[in-house]
Motif scaffolding. Structure first.
Motif, short mmCIF file in Angstrom:
data_model
loop_
_atom_site.label_atom_id
_atom_site.label_comp_id
_atom_site.label_asym_id
_atom_site.label_seq_id
_atom_site.Cartn_x
_atom_site.Cartn_y
_atom_site.Cartn_z
N MET A 1 1.35 -4.89 -10.75
CA MET A 1 0.25 -4.04 -11.18
C MET A 1 0.04 -2.95 -10.15
SD MET A 1 -3.60 -5.03 -12.38
CE MET A 1 -4.77 -3.71 -12.73
N VAL A 2 -0.56 -1.83 -10.60
CA VAL A 2 -0.85 -0.71 -9.71
C VAL A 2 -2.33 -0.34 -9.82
CG1 VAL A 2 -0.30 1.67 -9.08
CG2 VAL A 2 1.48 0.19 -10.06
N ILE A 3 -3.00 -0.22 -8.67
CA ILE A 3 -4.33 0.39 -8.60
C ILE A 3 -4.11 1.78 -8.04
CG2 ILE A 3 -6.62 0.28 -7.57
CD1 ILE A 3 -6.32 -2.74 -7.38
N LEU A 4 -4.41 2.81 -8.83
CA LEU A 4 -3.95 4.17 -8.54
C LEU A 4 -5.11 5.16 -8.49
CD1 LEU A 4 -1.44 6.09 -8.31
CD2 LEU A 4 -1.50 6.22 -10.82
N ASP A 5 -5.29 5.80 -7.34
CA ASP A 5 -6.32 6.83 -7.22
C ASP A 5 -5.82 8.12 -7.86
OD1 ASP A 5 -8.75 7.93 -6.32
OD2 ASP A 5 -7.79 8.76 -4.54
N VAL A 6 -6.76 8.93 -8.36
CA VAL A 6 -6.38 10.19 -9.01
C VAL A 6 -6.13 11.29 -7.98
CG1 VAL A 6 -7.15 12.05 -10.53
CG2 VAL A 6 -7.57 9.68 -11.16
N MET A 7 -7.11 11.54 -7.09
CA MET A 7 -7.02 12.66 -6.16
C MET A 7 -6.25 12.26 -4.92
SD MET A 7 -8.54 14.94 -7.90
CE MET A 7 -8.72 16.24 -6.69
N MET A 8 -4.97 12.69 -4.87
CA MET A 8 -4.12 12.35 -3.72
C MET A 8 -3.20 13.52 -3.39
SD MET A 8 -2.90 8.44 -4.31
CE MET A 8 -2.14 8.85 -5.88
N PRO A 9 -2.71 13.55 -2.15
CA PRO A 9 -1.76 14.60 -1.76
C PRO A 9 -0.37 14.31 -2.31
CG PRO A 9 -2.08 13.08 0.05
CD PRO A 9 -3.04 12.66 -1.03
N VAL A 10 0.49 15.31 -2.20
CA VAL A 10 1.90 15.25 -2.58
C VAL A 10 2.07 15.17 -4.09
CG1 VAL A 10 4.14 14.16 -2.22
CG2 VAL A 10 2.42 14.08 -0.40
N LEU A 11 1.58 14.10 -4.70
CA LEU A 11 1.66 13.92 -6.15
C LEU A 11 0.38 13.21 -6.56
CD1 LEU A 11 4.01 14.54 -8.19
CD2 LEU A 11 4.55 12.12 -8.11
N ASP A 12 -0.44 13.85 -7.42
CA ASP A 12 -1.72 13.21 -7.75
C ASP A 12 -1.52 12.02 -8.68
OD1 ASP A 12 -1.70 14.01 -10.48
OD2 ASP A 12 -2.83 15.82 -10.08
N GLU B 1 0.81 -1.21 0.00
CA GLU B 1 0.00 0.00 0.00
C GLU B 1 0.85 1.27 0.00
OE1 GLU B 1 -2.83 -0.04 3.19
OE2 GLU B 1 -3.32 -2.16 2.90
N ALA B 2 0.26 2.34 -0.57
CA ALA B 2 0.88 3.67 -0.53
C ALA B 2 -0.24 4.70 -0.39
CB ALA B 2 1.69 3.94 -1.80
N GLY B 3 0.02 5.74 0.41
CA GLY B 3 -1.01 6.74 0.65
C GLY B 3 -0.86 8.00 -0.16
N ASP B 4 0.17 8.06 -1.02
CA ASP B 4 0.34 9.23 -1.89
C ASP B 4 1.11 8.84 -3.14
OD1 ASP B 4 3.36 9.98 -1.58
OD2 ASP B 4 2.65 9.69 0.47
N GLY B 5 1.06 9.70 -4.14
CA GLY B 5 1.68 9.39 -5.43
C GLY B 5 3.18 9.28 -5.39
N ARG B 6 3.82 10.10 -4.57
CA ARG B 6 5.29 10.08 -4.52
C ARG B 6 5.79 8.74 -4.00
NH1 ARG B 6 7.88 15.18 -1.85
NH2 ARG B 6 7.16 16.04 -3.84
N THR B 7 5.15 8.23 -2.95
CA THR B 7 5.53 6.92 -2.41
C THR B 7 5.30 5.83 -3.45
OG1 THR B 7 4.95 7.66 -0.19
CG2 THR B 7 5.16 5.29 -0.53
N ALA B 8 4.21 5.96 -4.21
CA ALA B 8 3.90 4.97 -5.25
C ALA B 8 5.02 4.93 -6.29
CB ALA B 8 2.57 5.31 -5.91
#
Length: 223
Positions: free
Chosen positions: A49-60, A31-38
């Motif tokens: 594979m990545v399941i990626l949310d659009v609206m996130m802090p740090v890096l969308d 798991e990752a809580g923001d785009g930069r960590t992802a």
């Protein structure tokens, strides 16, 4: 060995729910809580594979995907609370494999994940970037100038790949730092400029296509 799915969402409840369904479907999850960590996790190369949310802090999600596509062809399924056509088109142009609008059925989502993994993601493996005699191959992490392969450091390659994915667009200094350094401390304010200088040196006759935008960032010119 079970396939590993990276679940990226700033809502812990959603991450926990999807991780549970992923495990039930026979996958490992991280798991990752923001785009930069992802981006950092994908750069390590240990996810299928990545399941990626659009609206996130740090890096969308869109910017995280743009960064990931400079070094990885990993399949990506994007989640969004918005269903506007523009958002979907933007995601697909950036290289997303599927797009699901919230709220969604976790069971259906896992079926989509299985379908993507079965077909091996998108057909981007042979795509190249660049112009004329400057060829950037993201899948092979390889750059050729007039048929001759040139040496680049990983960050130099990532910078060039990111610039060439958005020809004609102004990319801010902060966007470049977020995408390429992804949470690392770049060292000094001049680190980006030093790396751009090295990229220009590497691409030789095509150096002038990397245009400096004073006070803004850089742009790659196709013509």
């Amino acid at each position: 060995m079970a396939q590993r799915i990276l679940i990226v969402d700033d809502e812990e409840k959603i991450r926990t729910l999807l991780s549970k369904y992923a495990r039930h479907a026979g996958y490992e999850s991280v798991e990752a809580g923001d785009g930069r960590t992802a981006v950092e996790i994908c750069r390590a190369g240990n996810v299928d594979m990545v399941i990626l949310d659009v609206m996130m802090p740090v890096l969308d999600g869109h910017e995280a995907l743009r960064a990931i596509r400079t070094f990885s062809d990993v399949p990506v399924l994007m989640l969004s609370a918005r269903g506007e056509e523009y958002d979907k088109v933007r995601g697909f142009k950036l290289g997303v494999d599927d797009y699901v609008v919230k709220p969604f059925s976790p069971k259906e989502l896992m079926l989509r994940v299985a379908a993507i993994l079965k077909r091996g993601g998108g057909d981007r493996s042979r795509e190249t970037l660049g112009v004329a005699g400057l060829v950037v191959d993201p899948a092979a992490r390889r750059v050729t100038v007039d048929g001759r392969e040139v040496d680049m450091t990983p960050k130099e390659f990532d910078l060039l790949a990111l610039l060439t994915t958005r020809p004609g667009e102004a990319i801010t200094r902060q966007e470049l730092l977020d995408a390429v350094w992804a949470g690392e401390q770049p060292g000094s304010d001049r680190t980006l400029d030093t790396h751009i200088k090295q990229v220009r040196r590497a691409v030789g006759p095509y150096a002038q296509r990397i245009v400096t935008l004073r006070g803004v960032g850089y742009r790659f010119e196709e013509k």
